[in-house]
Design a protein around this motif. Structure first.
Motif, PDB file in Angstrom:
ATOM      1  N   UNK A 214      41.061  18.254 -32.296  1.00  0.00           N
ATOM      2  CA  UNK A 214      40.114  18.747 -31.387  1.00  0.00           C
ATOM      3  C   UNK A 214      39.021  18.378 -31.869  1.00  0.00           C
ATOM      4  N   UNK A 215      37.968  17.990 -31.109  1.00  0.00           N
ATOM      5  CA  UNK A 215      36.513  17.207 -31.432  1.00  0.00           C
ATOM      6  C   UNK A 215      35.669  17.919 -30.330  1.00  0.00           C
ATOM      7  N   UNK A 216      35.011  19.091 -31.162  1.00  0.00           N
ATOM      8  CA  UNK A 216      34.262  19.812 -30.018  1.00  0.00           C
ATOM      9  C   UNK A 216      32.733  19.967 -30.187  1.00  0.00           C
ATOM     10  N   UNK A 217      32.023  19.741 -29.202  1.00  0.00           N
ATOM     11  CA  UNK A 217      30.441  19.769 -29.195  1.00  0.00           C
ATOM     12  C   UNK A 217      30.226  21.301 -28.990  1.00  0.00           C
ATOM     13  N   UNK A 218      29.147  21.345 -29.833  1.00  0.00           N
ATOM     14  CA  UNK A 218      28.605  23.000 -29.865  1.00  0.00           C
ATOM     15  C   UNK A 218      27.106  23.147 -29.156  1.00  0.00           C
ATOM     16  N   UNK A 219      27.019  23.802 -28.303  1.00  0.00           N
ATOM     17  CA  UNK A 219      25.627  23.713 -27.732  1.00  0.00           C
ATOM     18  C   UNK A 219      24.966  25.314 -27.782  1.00  0.00           C
TER      19      UNK A 219
ATOM     20  N   UNK B  10      36.473  15.916 -27.174  1.00  0.00           N
ATOM     21  CA  UNK B  10      37.279  16.377 -25.989  1.00  0.00           C
ATOM     22  C   UNK B  10      37.012  17.846 -25.393  1.00  0.00           C
ATOM     23  N   UNK B  11      36.036  18.570 -26.151  1.00  0.00           N
ATOM     24  CA  UNK B  11      35.853  19.939 -25.771  1.00  0.00           C
ATOM     25  C   UNK B  11      34.284  20.094 -25.996  1.00  0.00           C
ATOM     26  N   UNK B  12      33.716  21.275 -25.046  1.00  0.00           N
ATOM     27  CA  UNK B  12      32.367  21.455 -25.445  1.00  0.00           C
ATOM     28  C   UNK B  12      32.388  23.104 -25.283  1.00  0.00           C
ATOM     29  N   UNK B  13      31.726  23.725 -26.262  1.00  0.00           N
ATOM     30  CA  UNK B  13      31.429  25.333 -26.154  1.00  0.00           C
ATOM     31  C   UNK B  13      30.008  25.357 -26.253  1.00  0.00           C
ATOM     32  N   UNK B  14      29.622  26.408 -25.489  1.00  0.00           N
ATOM     33  CA  UNK B  14      28.204  26.970 -25.366  1.00  0.00           C
ATOM     34  C   UNK B  14      28.172  28.291 -25.988  1.00  0.00           C
TER      35      UNK B  14
ATOM     36  N   UNK C 133      34.951  18.836 -19.166  1.00  0.00           N
ATOM     37  CA  UNK C 133      33.792  18.565 -19.908  1.00  0.00           C
ATOM     38  C   UNK C 133      33.543  16.939 -19.091  1.00  0.00           C
ATOM     39  N   UNK C 134      34.468  16.288 -18.716  1.00  0.00           N
ATOM     40  CA  UNK C 134      34.411  15.104 -18.095  1.00  0.00           C
ATOM     41  C   UNK C 134      33.464  15.046 -16.909  1.00  0.00           C
ATOM     42  N   UNK C 135      33.773  16.214 -16.043  1.00  0.00           N
ATOM     43  CA  UNK C 135      32.949  16.399 -14.723  1.00  0.00           C
ATOM     44  C   UNK C 135      31.494  16.884 -14.857  1.00  0.00           C
TER      45      UNK C 135
ATOM     46  N   UNK D 138      24.234  21.012 -17.927  1.00  0.00           N
ATOM     47  CA  UNK D 138      24.050  21.707 -19.411  1.00  0.00           C
ATOM     48  C   UNK D 138      22.621  22.236 -19.307  1.00  0.00           C
ATOM     49  N   UNK D 139      21.778  21.673 -18.658  1.00  0.00           N
ATOM     50  CA  UNK D 139      20.504  22.203 -18.676  1.00  0.00           C
ATOM     51  C   UNK D 139      20.196  23.756 -18.248  1.00  0.00           C
TER      52      UNK D 139
END
Length: 251
Positions: free
Chosen positions: A35-40, A219-223, A238-240, A246-247
């Motif tokens: 898993x490759x997760x972006x963290x915002x 492949x993932x994004x968590x906020x 995430x692709x959609x 995100x803003x």
């Protein structure tokens, strides 16, 4: 689903003026291998606190942290460092400034091993290190004998990435690792990052404030917000997403 990293109801508190203030509250998160997760999240949302809880640099008040099948909740940071690699925002962190690029890579190749007085074996590794450094595309392979403190910020951050991934970590944490770089250098480092993470199928979490990078990579994004995970987008979701989507979380 196989579990590479699991945070189960993790909480972190701080005491200020005799008052307990929660920094993380009931964090539940499971990552599969690769898993490759972006963290915002906004400033103070708990992103770095979550990383510090995982690495053991801050004590959890409750909950458990499991990595590669091992309960590491109460392990010392030094022991966890054998499993976890972290790249920070400051390019000066994570490298020894007066040692050469090659010497830094040699140290990284021995992470988790007991240091001895045996021959360093640096010459035998030079061809391998040159090949590794050439992946960065910024001339680092020509600077193997130079002290690290003489490198540009981009070269130093590229070196930090190579060092972090040289001995495959169970978890790679990228803590705003392009925030201190100019846009062109940042884009270059992200390209190197994506190549290393995807080719080696590393399990990775990346804190970023660059919304474009959060959308493009992983492949993932968590906020996070106020110490909680409020959104966890899978690859399809995430692709959609768009930048405007995100803003909304930063209003």
């Amino acid at each position: 689903m196989a579990e590479q990293l699991k945070l189960d109801n993790v909480a972190v508190n701080v005491v200020a003026d005799n008052t307990v203030k929660p920094l993380l509250s009931g964090i539940d998160l499971t990552l599969a291998p690769g898993d490759y997760v972006a963290v915002l999240g906004t400033n103070g949302a708990g992103k770095s606190t979550m990383f510090n809880a995982i690495t053991g640099d801050i004590e959890v008040a409750s909950g458990t942290i499991t990595l590669a099948g091992h309960n590491i909740t109460h392990e010392k940071p030094e022991k966890r460092a054998r499993l976890i690699a972290r790249v920070f925002q400051d390019p000066k962190m994570g490298t020894a400034p007066r040692m050469s690029v090659a010497e830094n890579l040699l140290l990284a190749s021995r992470r988790g091993q007991r240091l001895t007085l045996a021959s360093r074996g640096l010459k035998a590794q030079m061809a391998h290190f040159e090949q590794l450094a050439a992946q960065t595309g910024n001339g680092l392979e020509k600077a193997l004998d130079r002290p690290t403190e003489s490198l540009s910020g981009g070269q130093r951050q590229a070196l930090s990435l190579l060092m972090a991934t040289l001995k495959r970590p169970e978890l790679l944490l990228l803590d705003e690792h392009t925030a201190a770089l100019d846009p062109k250098t940042s884009a270059s480092i992200m390209s190197v990052t994506d190549k290393l993470v995807t080719q080696e199928h590393l399990t990775c979490m990346m804190i970023t404030h660059h919304l474009e990078d959060a959308l493009k990579y992983g492949n993932r994004l968590i906020v996070l917000s106020q110490g909680r995970i409020i959104k966890d987008f899978n690859a399809e979701q995430k692709a959609a997403l768009t930048r405007a989507d995100l803003l909304d979380y930063f209003g």
